[in-house]
Scaffold this motif. Structure first.
Motif, PDB file in Angstrom:
ATOM      1  N   ASN A  35      -8.532 -32.236  20.188  1.00  0.00           N
ATOM      2  CA  ASN A  35      -7.476 -31.430  20.504  1.00  0.00           C
ATOM      3  C   ASN A  35      -7.000 -30.476  19.166  1.00  0.00           C
ATOM      4  OD1 ASN A  35      -5.478 -29.636  21.817  1.00  0.00           O
ATOM      5  ND2 ASN A  35      -4.126 -31.420  22.438  1.00  0.00           N
ATOM      6  N   ASP A  37      -4.400 -28.749  18.814  1.00  0.00           N
ATOM      7  CA  ASP A  37      -2.914 -29.095  18.520  1.00  0.00           C
ATOM      8  C   ASP A  37      -2.816 -30.363  17.771  1.00  0.00           C
ATOM      9  OD1 ASP A  37      -2.082 -26.656  19.654  1.00  0.00           O
ATOM     10  OD2 ASP A  37      -1.921 -27.446  21.604  1.00  0.00           O
ATOM     11  N   ASP A  38      -3.474 -31.308  18.127  1.00  0.00           N
ATOM     12  CA  ASP A  38      -3.494 -32.634  17.400  1.00  0.00           C
ATOM     13  C   ASP A  38      -4.034 -32.388  15.978  1.00  0.00           C
ATOM     14  OD1 ASP A  38      -2.476 -33.694  19.472  1.00  0.00           O
ATOM     15  OD2 ASP A  38      -4.342 -34.734  20.217  1.00  0.00           O
ATOM     16  N   MET A  40      -3.909 -29.589  14.208  1.00  0.00           N
ATOM     17  CA  MET A  40      -2.920 -29.081  13.319  1.00  0.00           C
ATOM     18  C   MET A  40      -1.834 -29.440  13.019  1.00  0.00           C
ATOM     19  SD  MET A  40      -4.199 -25.941  12.815  1.00  0.00           S
ATOM     20  CE  MET A  40      -2.815 -24.911  12.034  1.00  0.00           C
ATOM     21  N   TYR A  41      -1.262 -30.484  13.772  1.00  0.00           N
ATOM     22  CA  TYR A  41      -0.365 -31.497  13.688  1.00  0.00           C
ATOM     23  C   TYR A  41      -0.662 -32.226  12.485  1.00  0.00           C
ATOM     24  CZ  TYR A  41       3.368 -35.234  13.986  1.00  0.00           C
ATOM     25  OH  TYR A  41       4.124 -35.864  14.048  1.00  0.00           O
ATOM     26  N   ALA A  42      -1.931 -33.053  12.411  1.00  0.00           N
ATOM     27  CA  ALA A  42      -2.443 -33.930  11.359  1.00  0.00           C
ATOM     28  C   ALA A  42      -2.229 -33.112  10.017  1.00  0.00           C
ATOM     29  CB  ALA A  42      -3.801 -34.405  11.751  1.00  0.00           C
ATOM     30  N   ASN A  44      -0.667 -30.495   9.211  1.00  0.00           N
ATOM     31  CA  ASN A  44       0.666 -30.066   8.786  1.00  0.00           C
ATOM     32  C   ASN A  44       1.312 -31.500   8.182  1.00  0.00           C
ATOM     33  OD1 ASN A  44       2.927 -28.563   8.338  1.00  0.00           O
ATOM     34  ND2 ASN A  44       3.567 -28.935  10.369  1.00  0.00           N
ATOM     35  N   THR A  45       1.037 -32.473   8.776  1.00  0.00           N
ATOM     36  CA  THR A  45       1.541 -33.666   8.121  1.00  0.00           C
ATOM     37  C   THR A  45       1.018 -34.059   6.786  1.00  0.00           C
ATOM     38  OG1 THR A  45       1.864 -34.542  10.532  1.00  0.00           O
ATOM     39  CG2 THR A  45       2.243 -36.150   8.912  1.00  0.00           C
ATOM     40  N   SER A  46      -0.289 -34.087   6.971  1.00  0.00           N
ATOM     41  CA  SER A  46      -0.772 -34.251   5.464  1.00  0.00           C
ATOM     42  C   SER A  46      -0.270 -33.284   4.398  1.00  0.00           C
ATOM     43  CB  SER A  46      -2.276 -34.139   5.765  1.00  0.00           C
ATOM     44  OG  SER A  46      -3.020 -34.346   4.409  1.00  0.00           O
TER      45      SER A  46
END
Length: 83
Positions: A35, A37-38, A40-42, A44-46
């Motif tokens: 996905n 969005d998943d 991009m979230y990962a 961004n968190t990194s």
């Protein structure tokens, strides 16, 4: 300069498969399994973790420089110049 098979066995293989059409992909191979969005979230968190690590490293470096400079013993060069 020619392009193609030079040896006999290679020429035979080219003749055998020259008219064969190969279709390696299917519709499932073209669809992403992750996905967006998943992902991009990962990412961004990194990136946020790395940014925090850089800030902490910078702060720790400045603190270490401060500790070293305060614990250093400075000797006046004027006392050595008169000798």
């Amino acid at each position: 300069m020619s392009i193609g098979a030079r040896e006999f066995i290679d020429k035979l293989l080219v003749e055998k498969y020259s008219n064969t059409q190969v279709e390696n992909h299917n519709i499932d191979a073209l669809v992403s399994r992750v996905n967006a969005d998943d992902m991009m979230y990962a990412m961004n968190t990194s990136a946020a973790n790395f940014k925090t690590m850089l800030a902490l490293n910078k702060r720790l470096t400045s603190v270490c420089y401060g500790v070293v400079s305060k614990s250093a013993k400075y000797v006046s060069t004027e006392s050595y110049a008169s000798v």
